[in-house]
Design a protein around this motif. Structure first.
Motif, PDB file in Angstrom:
ATOM      1  N   PHE A  94      40.267   4.728  55.607  1.00  0.00           N
ATOM      2  CA  PHE A  94      41.576   4.755  56.248  1.00  0.00           C
ATOM      3  C   PHE A  94      42.182   3.348  56.280  1.00  0.00           C
ATOM      4  O   PHE A  94      41.598   2.426  56.855  1.00  0.00           O
ATOM      5  CB  PHE A  94      41.463   5.273  57.678  1.00  0.00           C
ATOM      6  CG  PHE A  94      40.795   6.621  57.783  1.00  0.00           C
ATOM      7  CD1 PHE A  94      41.546   7.784  57.761  1.00  0.00           C
ATOM      8  CD2 PHE A  94      39.412   6.710  57.898  1.00  0.00           C
ATOM      9  CE1 PHE A  94      40.930   9.024  57.857  1.00  0.00           C
ATOM     10  CE2 PHE A  94      38.794   7.939  57.996  1.00  0.00           C
ATOM     11  CZ  PHE A  94      39.548   9.107  57.972  1.00  0.00           C
ATOM     12  N   VAL A  95      43.347   3.200  55.665  1.00  0.00           N
ATOM     13  CA  VAL A  95      44.118   1.959  55.754  1.00  0.00           C
ATOM     14  C   VAL A  95      45.197   2.191  56.800  1.00  0.00           C
ATOM     15  O   VAL A  95      46.076   3.040  56.612  1.00  0.00           O
ATOM     16  CB  VAL A  95      44.761   1.585  54.403  1.00  0.00           C
ATOM     17  CG1 VAL A  95      45.561   0.294  54.541  1.00  0.00           C
ATOM     18  CG2 VAL A  95      43.700   1.447  53.320  1.00  0.00           C
ATOM     19  N   ALA A  96      45.120   1.471  57.907  1.00  0.00           N
ATOM     20  CA  ALA A  96      46.075   1.666  59.011  1.00  0.00           C
ATOM     21  C   ALA A  96      46.276   0.340  59.728  1.00  0.00           C
ATOM     22  O   ALA A  96      45.851   0.149  60.863  1.00  0.00           O
ATOM     23  CB  ALA A  96      45.582   2.738  59.973  1.00  0.00           C
ATOM     24  N   THR A  97      46.939  -0.594  59.065  1.00  0.00           N
ATOM     25  CA  THR A  97      47.152  -1.941  59.617  1.00  0.00           C
ATOM     26  C   THR A  97      48.342  -1.996  60.562  1.00  0.00           C
ATOM     27  O   THR A  97      48.526  -2.979  61.264  1.00  0.00           O
ATOM     28  CB  THR A  97      47.387  -2.955  58.490  1.00  0.00           C
ATOM     29  OG1 THR A  97      48.625  -2.644  57.828  1.00  0.00           O
ATOM     30  CG2 THR A  97      46.257  -2.919  57.463  1.00  0.00           C
ATOM     31  N   GLN A  98      49.180  -0.939  60.540  1.00  0.00           N
ATOM     32  CA  GLN A  98      50.385  -0.871  61.373  1.00  0.00           C
ATOM     33  C   GLN A  98      51.411  -1.951  61.009  1.00  0.00           C
ATOM     34  O   GLN A  98      52.173  -2.396  61.864  1.00  0.00           O
ATOM     35  CB  GLN A  98      50.014  -0.988  62.858  1.00  0.00           C
ATOM     36  CG  GLN A  98      49.068   0.100  63.346  1.00  0.00           C
ATOM     37  CD  GLN A  98      49.658   1.493  63.261  1.00  0.00           C
ATOM     38  OE1 GLN A  98      50.725   1.743  63.790  1.00  0.00           O
ATOM     39  NE2 GLN A  98      48.975   2.401  62.585  1.00  0.00           N
ATOM     40  N   ASP A  99      51.426  -2.372  59.751  1.00  0.00           N
ATOM     41  CA  ASP A  99      52.428  -3.354  59.322  1.00  0.00           C
ATOM     42  C   ASP A  99      53.684  -2.686  58.760  1.00  0.00           C
ATOM     43  O   ASP A  99      54.620  -3.365  58.338  1.00  0.00           O
ATOM     44  CB  ASP A  99      51.841  -4.328  58.297  1.00  0.00           C
ATOM     45  CG  ASP A  99      51.400  -3.652  56.995  1.00  0.00           C
ATOM     46  OD1 ASP A  99      51.591  -2.419  56.850  1.00  0.00           O
ATOM     47  OD2 ASP A  99      50.849  -4.355  56.123  1.00  0.00           O
ATOM     48  N   GLY A 100      53.722  -1.360  58.770  1.00  0.00           N
ATOM     49  CA  GLY A 100      54.884  -0.628  58.264  1.00  0.00           C
ATOM     50  C   GLY A 100      54.765  -0.221  56.807  1.00  0.00           C
ATOM     51  O   GLY A 100      55.590   0.543  56.310  1.00  0.00           O
ATOM     52  N   TYR A 101      53.717  -0.716  56.129  1.00  0.00           N
ATOM     53  CA  TYR A 101      53.597  -0.467  54.683  1.00  0.00           C
ATOM     54  C   TYR A 101      52.225   0.083  54.299  1.00  0.00           C
ATOM     55  O   TYR A 101      51.760  -0.110  53.180  1.00  0.00           O
ATOM     56  CB  TYR A 101      53.892  -1.758  53.919  1.00  0.00           C
ATOM     57  CG  TYR A 101      55.206  -2.378  54.313  1.00  0.00           C
ATOM     58  CD1 TYR A 101      56.411  -1.797  53.937  1.00  0.00           C
ATOM     59  CD2 TYR A 101      55.246  -3.516  55.115  1.00  0.00           C
ATOM     60  CE1 TYR A 101      57.625  -2.336  54.335  1.00  0.00           C
ATOM     61  CE2 TYR A 101      56.457  -4.068  55.508  1.00  0.00           C
ATOM     62  CZ  TYR A 101      57.640  -3.473  55.121  1.00  0.00           C
ATOM     63  OH  TYR A 101      58.835  -4.004  55.519  1.00  0.00           O
TER      64      TYR A 101
END
Length: 268
Positions: A174-181
């Motif tokens: 899961f990639v979920a950095t919350q940077d909008g992208y």
């Protein structure tokens, strides 16, 4: 006392009081509209969804909405140039049902991605971003190909950190950095190739909403069921939903799983 649409309208009117704004309430649709008087650019808020958040989180929900509205209106009322802002241009993934024009009829810059998704382009402004329209490109004599190359380069520069989980003998990332992208990273072919090279089974990819990218190393039939349930849940909960379908990544192509499940023989 319980929050109602009328009460919420009055609160917003008071908080957003500005001689440059015009507000209105549509009783039949239960929506609240705020816009700049001069340009008529603005946004429409669905009051029941705000009330639901208020019931869960109290005044904080209204505080966040107020900040979001103020920032959105500020962005709408400014002119932005692309030249000199190249490092702030990123691709964003949206569903094919996403509007290709703004409320004022400006045509957004985009390209097709899969049968379920399209790529739009955003000018990052820090707290938020503005989708780039054709008039912004034409004003600076930019082509769609140029902005696509710039956006693709910038998304490759983002970190690809992920969290890993094992479910029923299948690996999920899961990639979920919350940077909008987060979902935009599906456009980083080098990243997809790296994940494919390390997969023991078939590599599936999903972008249920803007703020997550899911990879699944499918090693048995149960893996597809788990992934389908997972993407549906993420899709339902996402702030900007994209698609509940997942894709198999192979030969540098993304194919919807529902097609492959019927037609493609399983690897042994």
């Amino acid at each position: 006392m319980a929050m109602t649409s009328i009460k919420l309208k009055r609160i917003l009117d008071e908080r957003l009081l500005n001689e440059n704004y015009r507000t209105s309430y549509n009783r039949s649709e239960d929506t609240y509209r705020i816009e700049w008087k001069e340009s008529k650019q603005g946004m429409t808020i669905k009051l029941p969804s705000v009330i639901a958040k208020y019931n869960q989180r109290g005044e904080r929900a209204i505080d966040e909405l107020e900040d979001h509205i103020a920032e959105a209106l500020r962005i709408m009322n400014q002119n932005y140039q692309l030249t000199g802002m190249e490092k702030n241009i990123y691709p964003v993934i949206r569903a094919t049902s996403f509007p290709t024009e703004t409320n004022l009829g400006a045509k957004l810059a985009y390209k097709d991605h899969t049968a379920e998704t399209r790529v739009f382009y955003a000018l990052d402004l820090g707290k938020s971003y503005r989708l780039i329209d054709q008039s912004m490109l034409e004003k600076e004599a930019w082509t769609l190909n140029r902005i696509d190359e710039i956006a693709a380069f910038n998304v490759r520069s983002l970190s690809n950190e992920y969290k890993q989980d094992t479910v029923a003998g299948n690996e999920f990332y899961f990639v979920a950095t919350q940077d909008g992208y987060d979902a935009s990273r599906i456009l980083n072919e080098a990243f997809l190739e790296e994940m494919l090279a390390n997969a023991k089974g078939e590599l599936a990819v999903a972008v249920p909403h803007q703020d997550v990218l899911i990879f699944a190393d499918i090693q048995n039939k149960t893996g597809y069921d788990v992934l389908a349930q997972m993407t549906m849940q993420f899709f339902a909960e996402g702030r900007i939903p994209i698609t509940s379908l997942s894709f198999i990544y192979e030969d540098k192509k993304l194919e919807p799983v529902f097609i492959l499940a019927k037609n493609k023989p399983r690897k042994k």
